[in-house]
Design a protein around this motif. Sequence first.
Motif, short mmCIF file in Angstrom:
data_model
loop_
_atom_site.label_atom_id
_atom_site.label_comp_id
_atom_site.label_asym_id
_atom_site.label_seq_id
_atom_site.Cartn_x
_atom_site.Cartn_y
_atom_site.Cartn_z
N TYR A 1 0.84 -1.21 0.00
CA TYR A 1 0.00 0.00 0.00
C TYR A 1 0.87 1.25 0.00
CZ TYR A 1 -3.26 3.58 1.67
OH TYR A 1 -4.01 4.73 1.81
N GLY A 2 1.82 1.30 0.93
CA GLY A 2 2.67 2.48 1.02
C GLY A 2 3.57 2.65 -0.19
N PHE A 3 4.08 1.53 -0.74
CA PHE A 3 4.94 1.62 -1.91
C PHE A 3 4.19 2.20 -3.11
CE2 PHE A 3 7.76 -2.09 -0.33
CZ PHE A 3 8.49 -1.20 0.44
N VAL A 4 3.02 1.66 -3.39
CA VAL A 4 2.25 2.14 -4.55
C VAL A 4 1.81 3.58 -4.33
CG1 VAL A 4 0.14 1.79 -5.89
CG2 VAL A 4 1.50 -0.19 -5.17
N LEU A 5 1.36 3.89 -3.12
CA LEU A 5 0.93 5.26 -2.80
C LEU A 5 2.06 6.25 -3.06
CD1 LEU A 5 -1.13 7.22 -1.44
CD2 LEU A 5 -0.06 6.63 0.74
N ALA A 6 3.24 5.96 -2.51
CA ALA A 6 4.37 6.88 -2.66
C ALA A 6 4.82 6.98 -4.11
CB ALA A 6 5.54 6.41 -1.79
N GLY A 7 4.84 5.85 -4.82
CA GLY A 7 5.33 5.85 -6.19
C GLY A 7 4.46 6.59 -7.17
N LEU A 8 3.16 6.68 -6.90
CA LEU A 8 2.22 7.27 -7.86
C LEU A 8 1.79 8.69 -7.51
CD1 LEU A 8 -0.14 4.25 -8.70
CD2 LEU A 8 1.61 5.27 -10.14
N LEU A 9 2.25 9.25 -6.41
CA LEU A 9 1.79 10.58 -6.00
C LEU A 9 2.09 11.63 -7.06
CD1 LEU A 9 2.70 10.61 -2.20
CD2 LEU A 9 0.41 10.90 -3.18
N ILE A 10 3.31 11.66 -7.56
CA ILE A 10 3.67 12.67 -8.55
C ILE A 10 2.86 12.48 -9.84
CG2 ILE A 10 5.54 13.50 -10.02
CD1 ILE A 10 7.46 12.98 -7.73
N THR A 11 2.72 11.22 -10.26
CA THR A 11 1.94 10.93 -11.46
C THR A 11 0.51 11.42 -11.31
OG1 THR A 11 3.27 9.02 -12.10
CG2 THR A 11 1.01 9.07 -12.88
N MET A 12 -0.11 11.09 -10.19
CA MET A 12 -1.51 11.46 -10.00
C MET A 12 -1.68 12.97 -9.83
SD MET A 12 -3.13 8.78 -10.50
CE MET A 12 -3.04 6.99 -10.46
N GLY A 13 -0.73 13.62 -9.20
CA GLY A 13 -0.81 15.07 -9.08
C GLY A 13 -0.80 15.75 -10.44
N ALA A 14 0.10 15.27 -11.31
CA ALA A 14 0.16 15.83 -12.67
C ALA A 14 -1.07 15.48 -13.48
CB ALA A 14 1.42 15.31 -13.37
N LEU A 15 -1.58 14.27 -13.30
CA LEU A 15 -2.78 13.85 -14.04
C LEU A 15 -3.99 14.67 -13.62
CD1 LEU A 15 -3.92 11.81 -16.07
CD2 LEU A 15 -4.38 10.27 -14.15
N GLY A 16 -4.12 14.95 -12.34
CA GLY A 16 -5.24 15.76 -11.86
C GLY A 16 -5.22 17.16 -12.43
N ASP A 17 -4.03 17.74 -12.58
CA ASP A 17 -3.93 19.07 -13.19
C ASP A 17 -4.47 19.07 -14.62
OD1 ASP A 17 -2.79 20.08 -10.91
OD2 ASP A 17 -0.73 20.02 -11.67
N ARG A 18 -4.40 17.92 -15.30
CA ARG A 18 -4.76 17.85 -16.71
C ARG A 18 -6.21 17.42 -16.93
NH1 ARG A 18 0.53 17.52 -16.12
NH2 ARG A 18 1.91 18.10 -17.86
N ILE A 19 -6.68 16.42 -16.20
CA ILE A 19 -8.03 15.91 -16.45
C ILE A 19 -9.07 16.51 -15.50
CG2 ILE A 19 -7.04 13.73 -17.24
CD1 ILE A 19 -8.20 12.44 -14.68
N GLY A 20 -8.63 17.20 -14.48
CA GLY A 20 -9.55 17.76 -13.49
C GLY A 20 -9.35 17.10 -12.14
#
Length: 528
Positions: A57-76
Amino acid sequence: MTSTPRAGRREWIGFSVLMLPLLLVSMDVSVLYFAVPFISAELSPTSTQQLWIFDIYGFVLAGLLITMGALGDRIGRRRLLLCGAVAFGAASALAAYADSPGTLIAARAVLGVGGATLMPSTLALIRNMFHDEKQRGTAIAIWTAALTSGIAIGPVLSGILLEHFWWGSIFLINLPAMALLLLLAPVLVPEFRNRHAGRFDVLSSVLSLAALLPVIYGVKELARAGWATGPALAIAAGLLVALLFVRRQRRLAYPMVDLALLRRRAVGGAIGVNLVAMFAMVGFAIFTTQHLQSVLGLSPLRAALWSLLPSVVVGGIAPVAAALARRIDRAWLIGAGFVIAAGGFVVLTRVPADDGLLTLLFGASVYAAGLVVVMSLVTELVLGAAPPERAGMASALTESSSELGGALGMAVLGSVGSAVYRRELVDGLPGALPADAVTSARETLAGGLAVAEGLPGEAAAAVRDAAVGAFTDGLHLAAASAGALMLLAAALTVLTLRGVTGPVQQETTSPAQDAGPAPAEAASAARR
């Protein structure tokens, strides 16, 4: 230039809705603490599978934070939040009814994906809902308190549920909150996306994941088992990929991470300060837990209830810090927070080996109060300095620094405590103890206490006293080391962040805006 719009009742109600996923995501970090015996009895995982049930849980959470932050800026950001709520709810149901270790590991991985969408989305949406600096400071202070409280509440709620229901109930509690979020967020939370952010760069996403995961994995493994070649190579590989990631960001017209923004003191410096705060907060928590359970002999639930006390004590600290930040330079307040934390660690160097409950809780409350001040002000500083269209990326970077800081804290402070424990234990053990017993006792405090339980009378007491004394000496040195780091951080904070007091410019955008600045304007703002 228009005046900054202030949030009204609708925004504050929407903000309260955003606290639901934040609490659940933070609770899921610690909710498994008491459930392990029940899961082991029903699913019979191997030791490796059990570790992955905890860590994935912690590994996936930490690894995807930057990706999801950038994705949210683009798709809403609201759209990403709702997608994450669906994933989090579905994974919670899958975890609750998992019939094999593999299924539970997979469900925990999907929970990490959902958590990675929820955490930066909530923080970024706060940036868009609260444009007034004072209101935003208050909202972020509450956000910080909710995050830290969720981690503390997780074990307690888990213990209560496990006394009355089966182990899957610790996951099913997520479902009503996710359903409520899906119903209320579209009505109360405004959407925001940056139409000029450019295409989402898949390769940058892969590189960020390949950089963060090996580093965090390696650090946690070194903290758990000591020096080993494999984890060290994982860290080196992750750092190498991180260099490739940075090189790619420099070349992209629309990078996933804006390096120019990171060079601002209010962003890059504040993220570094946040890493140090989480280093101390998370790194020392293992000593507190072990002292309550192993030294004082408290049951897991009683230990969890006592550990709630610092959270209760510091619950109102973050809003007070936000109010003071309206009158005092944040650098001085953050520095004061570090000094307060150092005082708490000094108290912890006086914890006795035979009892020390009140001393331990008082010291933990003091250092937690200081670090909550630091984290709330740092988060507000980063979001205030980041343009609204980059709030998702800034939020993700802040959360990533928290994950990395926590992993480093466990590794470094844990290694300090372990080194002292092993050195001091040998001097205190009875001379006639078998070699295999000495080896077992030197591994961990739990190993030393297990050896003591298998011995008669005076020998058992001698081994237990030696183990507890050695652990307490390690706790003292770890606390002294953390305290010294806090004083150094206080000085560096004042030197590097003094004069950085708030947003770089007056805002004119609408909280519900569905667009960002033109590319030329964004590039100009990033260079300032």
